[in-house]
Design a protein around this motif. Structure first.
Motif, mmCIF file in Angstrom:
data_model
loop_
_atom_site.group_PDB
_atom_site.id
_atom_site.type_symbol
_atom_site.label_atom_id
_atom_site.label_comp_id
_atom_site.label_asym_id
_atom_site.label_seq_id
_atom_site.Cartn_x
_atom_site.Cartn_y
_atom_site.Cartn_z
ATOM 1 N N PRO A 167 0.469 -1.640 -0.154
ATOM 2 C CA PRO A 167 0.264 -0.165 -0.143
ATOM 3 C C PRO A 167 0.884 1.418 -0.177
ATOM 4 O O PRO A 167 1.938 0.811 0.138
ATOM 5 N N PRO A 168 0.452 2.221 -0.192
ATOM 6 C CA PRO A 168 0.857 3.607 -0.665
ATOM 7 C C PRO A 168 1.842 3.861 0.992
ATOM 8 O O PRO A 168 2.751 4.763 1.768
ATOM 9 N N SER A 169 0.728 3.998 1.713
ATOM 10 C CA SER A 169 1.367 3.875 3.423
ATOM 11 C C SER A 169 3.150 3.103 3.561
ATOM 12 O O SER A 169 3.726 3.604 4.209
ATOM 13 N N ALA A 170 2.769 1.851 3.078
ATOM 14 C CA ALA A 170 4.229 1.311 3.428
ATOM 15 C C ALA A 170 5.585 1.847 2.768
ATOM 16 O O ALA A 170 6.050 2.400 2.842
ATOM 17 N N LYS A 171 4.452 2.683 1.065
ATOM 18 C CA LYS A 171 6.221 3.089 0.590
ATOM 19 C C LYS A 171 6.394 4.443 1.220
ATOM 20 O O LYS A 171 7.361 4.482 0.877
ATOM 21 N N LEU A 172 5.819 4.692 1.662
ATOM 22 C CA LEU A 172 6.045 6.328 1.772
ATOM 23 C C LEU A 172 6.880 5.909 3.347
ATOM 24 O O LEU A 172 8.441 6.496 3.397
ATOM 25 N N VAL A 173 6.459 4.491 4.507
ATOM 26 C CA VAL A 173 7.536 4.345 5.515
ATOM 27 C C VAL A 173 8.864 3.777 5.422
ATOM 28 O O VAL A 173 9.709 4.700 5.895
ATOM 29 N N VAL A 174 8.955 3.010 4.060
ATOM 30 C CA VAL A 174 10.109 2.801 3.324
ATOM 31 C C VAL A 174 11.157 3.871 3.314
ATOM 32 O O VAL A 174 11.915 4.082 3.367
ATOM 33 N N LYS A 175 10.303 4.697 2.816
ATOM 34 C CA LYS A 175 11.211 5.943 2.014
ATOM 35 C C LYS A 175 11.748 6.233 2.693
ATOM 36 O O LYS A 175 12.858 7.874 2.847
ATOM 37 N N ILE A 176 10.807 7.363 4.311
ATOM 38 C CA ILE A 176 10.871 7.313 5.275
ATOM 39 C C ILE A 176 12.501 7.312 5.958
ATOM 40 O O ILE A 176 13.427 7.955 6.236
ATOM 41 N N LEU A 177 12.390 5.565 6.045
ATOM 42 C CA LEU A 177 13.315 4.911 6.426
ATOM 43 C C LEU A 177 14.334 5.231 5.657
ATOM 44 O O LEU A 177 15.647 4.631 6.145
ATOM 45 N N ASP A 178 13.966 5.102 4.312
ATOM 46 C CA ASP A 178 15.104 5.054 3.729
ATOM 47 C C ASP A 178 16.245 6.807 3.923
ATOM 48 O O ASP A 178 17.605 6.198 3.542
ATOM 49 N N TYR A 179 15.790 7.623 4.280
ATOM 50 C CA TYR A 179 16.675 8.892 4.226
ATOM 51 C C TYR A 179 16.869 8.749 6.048
ATOM 52 O O TYR A 179 17.837 9.187 6.091
ATOM 53 N N GLU A 180 15.958 8.616 6.613
ATOM 54 C CA GLU A 180 16.552 8.767 8.379
ATOM 55 C C GLU A 180 17.020 7.850 9.181
ATOM 56 O O GLU A 180 17.586 7.655 10.144
ATOM 57 N N GLU A 181 17.187 6.680 7.915
ATOM 58 C CA GLU A 181 17.630 5.194 8.521
ATOM 59 C C GLU A 181 17.295 4.283 9.690
ATOM 60 O O GLU A 181 16.676 3.246 9.939
ATOM 61 N N THR A 182 17.118 5.225 11.423
ATOM 62 C CA THR A 182 16.872 4.536 12.007
ATOM 63 C C THR A 182 15.762 5.616 12.882
ATOM 64 O O THR A 182 16.093 6.408 13.297
ATOM 65 N N LEU A 183 14.942 4.803 13.486
ATOM 66 C CA LEU A 183 13.626 5.510 14.005
ATOM 67 C C LEU A 183 12.362 4.661 14.656
ATOM 68 O O LEU A 183 12.102 3.897 14.413
ATOM 69 N N THR A 184 11.694 4.979 15.179
ATOM 70 C CA THR A 184 10.252 4.696 16.261
ATOM 71 C C THR A 184 9.614 4.957 15.428
ATOM 72 O O THR A 184 9.084 5.942 14.776
ATOM 73 N N GLN A 185 8.430 4.040 16.097
ATOM 74 C CA GLN A 185 6.780 4.447 15.135
ATOM 75 C C GLN A 185 6.876 5.846 15.367
ATOM 76 O O GLN A 185 5.903 5.930 14.214
#
Length: 89
Positions: A26-44
């Motif tokens: 889903p688009p929300s999962a793709k957005l989460v992946v893109k954010i983690l691609d930029y930020e590396e490690t984050l909490t929920q």
């Protein structure tokens, strides 16, 4: 020049393979992946804040991504109640 031409398609193919696990998500999962691609490690909660998605949507996206093996999670050493998420692909 022929060496450069041979390298470019392999690089593009590797990029294509990298995102294959999330292509049908889903688009929300793709957005989460893109954010983690930029930020590396984050909490929920940090992902929810960055993405402007509701926490429930982020939780669902992360669970789907973990099932696919695209995201890795571990406990936070500073706060054991939180989990840290990193992109695995």
């Amino acid at each position: 020049m022929s060496t450069t031409e041979a390298v470019e398609p392999q690089t593009e193919a590797n990029t294509e393979d990298r995102w294959a696990a999330v292509r049908d998500m889903p688009p929300s999962a793709k957005l989460v992946v893109k954010i983690l691609d930029y930020e590396e490690t984050l909490t929920q909660s940090q992902i929810a804040e960055e993405s402007l998605l509701p926490p429930r949507t982020v939780r669902y996206a992360l669970s789907r991504l973990e099932e696919e093996g695209a995201v890795d999670s571990r406990f936070s050493f500073s706060d054991a109640r939180k989990r840290l998420y990193t992109l695995k692909i």
